[in-house]
Design an enzyme around this catalytic site. Structure first.
Site, PDB file in Angstrom:
ATOM      1  CG  ASP A 178      -1.837  -1.173   1.269  1.00 23.96           C
ATOM      2  OD1 ASP A 178      -1.774  -2.014   0.355  1.00 23.96           O
ATOM      3  OD2 ASP A 178      -2.618  -1.268   2.223  1.00 23.96           O
ATOM      4  CD  GLU A 409      -0.624  -5.941   8.754  1.00 23.90           C
ATOM      5  OE1 GLU A 409      -0.851  -5.380   9.854  1.00 23.90           O
ATOM      6  OE2 GLU A 409      -1.124  -5.555   7.683  1.00 23.90           O
TER       7      GLU A 409
HETATM    8  C1  9WN Z   1      -6.016  -2.310   2.233  1.00 31.21           C
HETATM    9  C2  9WN Z   1      -5.241  -7.315   4.476  1.00 31.21           C
HETATM   10  C3  9WN Z   1      -4.568  -6.256   3.635  1.00 31.21           C
HETATM   11  C4  9WN Z   1      -3.473  -6.851   2.727  1.00 31.21           C
HETATM   12  C5  9WN Z   1      -2.636  -5.770   2.066  1.00 31.21           C
HETATM   13  C6  9WN Z   1      -2.125  -4.839   3.159  1.00 31.21           C
HETATM   14  C7  9WN Z   1      -3.296  -4.238   3.938  1.00 31.21           C
HETATM   15  C8  9WN Z   1      -5.369  -2.894   3.487  1.00 31.21           C
HETATM   16  C9  9WN Z   1      -5.317  -1.840   4.569  1.00 31.21           C
HETATM   17  O1  9WN Z   1      -4.036  -5.275   4.515  1.00 31.21           O
HETATM   18  O2  9WN Z   1      -4.081  -3.416   3.094  1.00 31.21           O
HETATM   19  O3  9WN Z   1      -6.289  -3.323   1.307  1.00 31.21           O
HETATM   20  O4  9WN Z   1      -6.373  -1.494   5.096  1.00 31.21           O
HETATM   21  O5  9WN Z   1      -4.232  -1.346   4.907  1.00 31.21           O
HETATM   22  O6  9WN Z   1      -1.285  -3.864   2.646  1.00 31.21           O
HETATM   23  O7  9WN Z   1      -1.574  -6.344   1.342  1.00 31.21           O
HETATM   24  O8  9WN Z   1      -4.054  -7.645   1.740  1.00 31.21           O
HETATM   25  O9  9WN Z   1      -4.282  -8.058   5.164  1.00 31.21           O
END
Ligand code: 9WN
Length: 445
Positions: A178, A409
């Site tokens: 992100d 994470e």
């Molecule tokens: C937005 C769920 C997701 C992962 C992504 C990670 C994070 C989300 C957020 O979490 O993104 O999609 O709200 O920050 O970057 O890779 O799939 O774990």
């Protein structure tokens, strides 16, 4: 957390199983309690792979639930907001995405309007292999094959305006990485308004481990632009400031193409196999021609809007190893780049962004910390090239990091700090960390 430093493999495995059990909901698995309360697309792929080692039923259901929410045009959304009760705990929520503005939306589900890396093809193949090709699993693969194929068709037909064989992502959330520093240049190329909203993520995770508020303004603004264009891919391709050929996303596509080709041959989808072979040949050659940086010895992001590589090197640039894209010679160059990312062994492999970049931030999300899913992709890639020592090194780094810091994470890359600190960053009981540790522990490497 501190105790994890002393966890042996059996304890690691038990803890991982517990986490998946805790995060499992009715038909899907949340990535992490408190912060990610719905189903996420590429998370589900990694999670299903973990399940396939001990509960094939759960592995199949996870993937089936994901594809229930597929849109009629083959698009698979990156979040499925299954739970109304949790709606208030995540932003942007389904109401913000307002998917029904798109003529293609699947109105039976509340979903986001972005997608994520297409991991499903290779996930199906691995589930099938891990089941020893059990009849029930073969039926499941046959049932899902056309759906995964439809996703690839959507991507090649709507995300490749110049017919290059490389598809673009239209939002940083589609990359899975992100707040990677590579996007900074794009945010600097236009002005986004300031949004007034309350961050939900920073109630759970410290602010310094998450993207900055100002970056969120940009993330939201692009979605607002898309809404104005009713999510038309043609208008997005024509007008949006964010149009990027991402090496991670395209690697997942190529790896899935290859898996679908093998599965398609096995199950008699011969027309599809021909199309996949055509797509894939073009993708692999464009990938090598356009995205490999000889100087850096790794792959880069290409900005279709700006007509050049984006500034910065990230762990996404190693993902082509997983898809067998580099030649042996290039792969060997990439080992030097990997060594550089480790800073002569000071860091666990693989920091998410270049430690020599002055934007490197070891705690902040995709700007430095190590992620288990990226490591897993690189390990599997190196194995496929016969680089067992390298694969072993990254596997040991990964398990050591989890032992010392816990099932977080993302992880502190500095080995000394990791040992002393005893915790990682972001969500504390993260599903894909657990799922992929299970996979790594099942491997004899
Ligand atoms: C937005 C769920 C997701 C992962 C992504 C990670 C994070 C989300 C957020 O979490 O993104 O999609 O709200 O920050 O970057 O890779 O799939 O774990």
């Amino acid at each position: 957390m501190g105790n994890d430093q002393f966890m042996g493999n059996d304890q690691l495995l038990n803890r991982a199983l517990q986490i998946l059990q805790t995060n499992n909901r009715d038909g899907y698995t949340i990535p992490g309690a408190g912060i990610y309360l719905f189903q996420w697309k590429w998370d589900s792929g990694f999670i299903a792979l973990g399940y396939s080692h001990f509960d094939l039923q759960k592995a199949m259901v996870e993937m089936e639930t994901l594809f229930h929410a597929q849109w009629p045009n083959g698009f698979v959304p990156h979040i499925i907001f299954h739970s109304d009760a949790e709606r208030k705990n995540y932003f942007p929520d389904a109401a913000f995405y307002h998917s029904s503005l798109s003529e293609n939306a699947n109105l039976n589900f509340e979903t986001a309007t972005l997608t994520q890396p297409p991991v499903e093809g290779w996930v199906l193949e691995r589930i099938s292999q891990n089941s020893n090709h059990m009849a029930e699993v073969q039926d499941f693969v046959k049932k899902l094959f056309p759906k995964v194929m439809a996703q690839h068709e959507y991507l090649y037909e709507n995300r490749d305006p110049f017919h290059e064989g490389l598809v673009y992502i239209q939002h940083n959330w589609e990359s899975g990485t992100d707040n990677s520093p590579v996007w900074d240049e794009i945010w600097n190329s236009f002005e986004a308004p300031e949004y007034n909203f309350s961050r939900k993520d920073t109630r759970i995770v410290k602010e310094e481990q998450r993207p900055a508020k100002r970056e969120y303004d940009y993330y939201l603004y692009i979605i607002d632009l898309f809404k104005k264009w009713r999510y038309s891919d043609a208008l997005i391709a024509k007008k949006s400031p964010f149009l990027v050929q991402d090496p991670l996303f395209n690697s997942m596509l190529v790896a899935s193409n290859k898996s679908l080709i093998r599965l398609g041959k096995q199950f008699g989808f011969s027309q599809d196999v021909k199309r996949l072979e055509r797509w894939n040949k073009k993708s692999v050659s464009a990938f090598n021609e356009k995205l490999f940086d000889k100087g850096a010895g790794m792959y880069r992001h290409f900005d279709l809007r700006g007509g050049k590589w984006l500034d910065g090197l990230t762990s996404s640039g190693f993902a082509p190893l997983f898809a067998g894209i580099p030649s042996q010679q290039r792969m060997r160059k990439m080992l030097f780049a990997l060594e550089r990312f480790s800073q002569n062994g000071q860091y666990f492999l693989t920091p998410s962004s270049d430690p020599e970049d002055n934007r490197f931030e070891p705690q902040r999300y995709w700007r430095g910390p190590v992620w288990v899913n990226m490591n897993w992709l690189i390990i599997e890639g190196l194995k496929s090239y016969g680089e067992r020592d390298w694969a072993h090194r990254i596997k040991e780094d990964t398990l050591q990091m989890v032992r010392e810091q816990g099932f977080f994470e993302y992880f502190e890359p500095d080995k000394e700090k990791s040992r002393k600190q005893g915790f990682g960053y972001g969500s504390q009981q993260f599903s894909w960390t657990a799922a992929l540790v299970i996979d790594l522990l099942n491997d004899t490497l």
